[in-house]
Design an enzyme around this catalytic site. Structure first.
Site, PDB file in Angstrom:
ATOM      1  N   ASN A 290      -7.035  -0.295   4.929  1.00  0.00           N
ATOM      2  CA  ASN A 290      -6.836  -0.831   6.272  1.00  0.00           C
ATOM      3  C   ASN A 290      -5.383  -1.018   6.688  1.00  0.00           C
ATOM      4  OD1 ASN A 290      -7.601  -2.547   8.740  1.00  0.00           O
ATOM      5  ND2 ASN A 290      -6.421  -3.982   7.499  1.00  0.00           N
TER       6      ASN A 290
ATOM      7  N   TYR B 200       2.332   7.414  14.696  1.00  0.00           N
ATOM      8  CA  TYR B 200       1.053   6.716  14.532  1.00  0.00           C
ATOM      9  C   TYR B 200      -0.110   7.650  14.811  1.00  0.00           C
ATOM     10  CZ  TYR B 200      -2.235   2.782  14.792  1.00  0.00           C
ATOM     11  OH  TYR B 200      -3.280   1.917  14.567  1.00  0.00           O
TER      12      TYR B 200
ATOM     13  N   VAL C 150       0.814  -1.217   0.000  1.00  0.00           N
ATOM     14  CA  VAL C 150       0.000   0.000   0.000  1.00  0.00           C
ATOM     15  C   VAL C 150       0.847   1.266   0.000  1.00  0.00           C
ATOM     16  CG1 VAL C 150      -1.968  -1.109   1.115  1.00  0.00           C
ATOM     17  CG2 VAL C 150      -0.228   0.044   2.526  1.00  0.00           C
TER      18      VAL C 150
ATOM     19  N   LYS D 186      -2.897   8.728  11.978  1.00  0.00           N
ATOM     20  CA  LYS D 186      -4.290   8.325  12.175  1.00  0.00           C
ATOM     21  C   LYS D 186      -5.200   9.542  12.336  1.00  0.00           C
ATOM     22  CE  LYS D 186      -3.831   3.908  11.773  1.00  0.00           C
ATOM     23  NZ  LYS D 186      -4.430   3.188  10.611  1.00  0.00           N
TER      24      LYS D 186
END
Length: 264
Positions: free
Chosen positions: A97, A163, A71, A167
């Site tokens: 995902n 992270y 990805v 996100k």
């Protein structure tokens, strides 16, 4: 072009691309969507594992194919979507995902880990959403885009800077995509899980001086005193992908066993 039986299920007649489908949440989502009648294109980097998963899904009487892809590479995502349309006639569901997780405070985060976090966690969602929108607009009958964010988009820990940042970015991108294409029947929502059983969670525990004690500490954070199962979160993804969620757009679905409801 192959066709798949409409069959029965909440996703009957739909075709889905699921990234990060060889483990953890992606694996659970691929199984769950296939069980609900969707034809699934499972995307992952581990070809042996991917083919094994698809064989298991097909053996259970469902429809799936595997595409080896990273990805962090735009053309790999575009190729998976193209294959979905060629094999099953349309792209109705796109689940962005796959993710990368690094444990490090800001001053300890390397540029390499920061860049990898951006490409895997955020750029991949941009590419997946972009190419899904292009396909869905061309088809003219809308669709559902699901982006895996995290409870980390609402709160933070000191040692997950990259992270948390990525996100949080997923949440903003989700809202923008939802607004831009709502009139064309394209919905975009974020799925925000708490901690769940996965290789990523196991890898994090392995970095701790006492993994068993660290696990107990995490379990104690949750009102239920347990770590979620991937299936708990996959069920929410199926809902967002289904026509039952026709009025759900530009928002986040938190699956965290009540973690964020706590004050302390």
């Amino acid at each position: 072009m192959s066709t798949h039986s409409s069959g029965r299920g909440r996703l009957a007649g739909k075709a889905a691309v699921v990234t990060g489908a060889t483990s953890g949440l992606g694996l659970a989502v691929a199984y769950a969507m296939a069980a609900e009648g969707a034809a699934v294109v499972a995307v992952g980097r581990n070809a042996d594992r991917g083919h094994e998963i698809v064989q298991s899904i097909v053996k259970d009487g469902h429809t799936a194919v595997f595409v080896r892809g990273d990805v962090a590479v735009e053309k790999d995502i575009a190729r998976a979507i193209e294959l979905c349309r060629a094999e099953f006639g349309s792209l109705d569901i796109m689940h962005n995902n796959a993710a990368f997780f690094v444990t490090a405070e800001l001053h300890q985060t390397t540029t390499e880990d920061w860049d990898r976090s951006l490409r895997t966690n955020l750029s991949s969602v941009f590419w997946g959403s972009k190419h899904a929108v292009l396909a869905m607009r061309e088809q003219g009958h809308g669709g559902s885009i699901i982006n895996t964010a995290s409870v980390a988009a609402f709160t933070a820990t000191a040692d997950t800077a990259a992270y948390v940042a990525t996100k949080s970015g997923v949440m903003g991108l989700t809202r923008s995509v939802a607004l831009a294409y709502a009139a064309e029947g394209i919905r975009c929502n974020a799925l925000c899980p708490g901690d769940f059983e996965s290789p990523m969670f196991d890898s994090f525990l392995a970095t701790q001086s006492n993994p068993s004690a660290a696990r107990r500490e995490f379990e104690a954070l949750y009102p239920t005193k347990r770590i979620l199962k991937p299936g708990d979160v996959a069920n929410a993804a199926v809902f967002l992908a289904s026509d039952e969620a026709a009025g759900v757009n530009g928002t986040s679905l938190v699956v965290d066993d009540g973690l964020l409801a706590k004050t302390y």
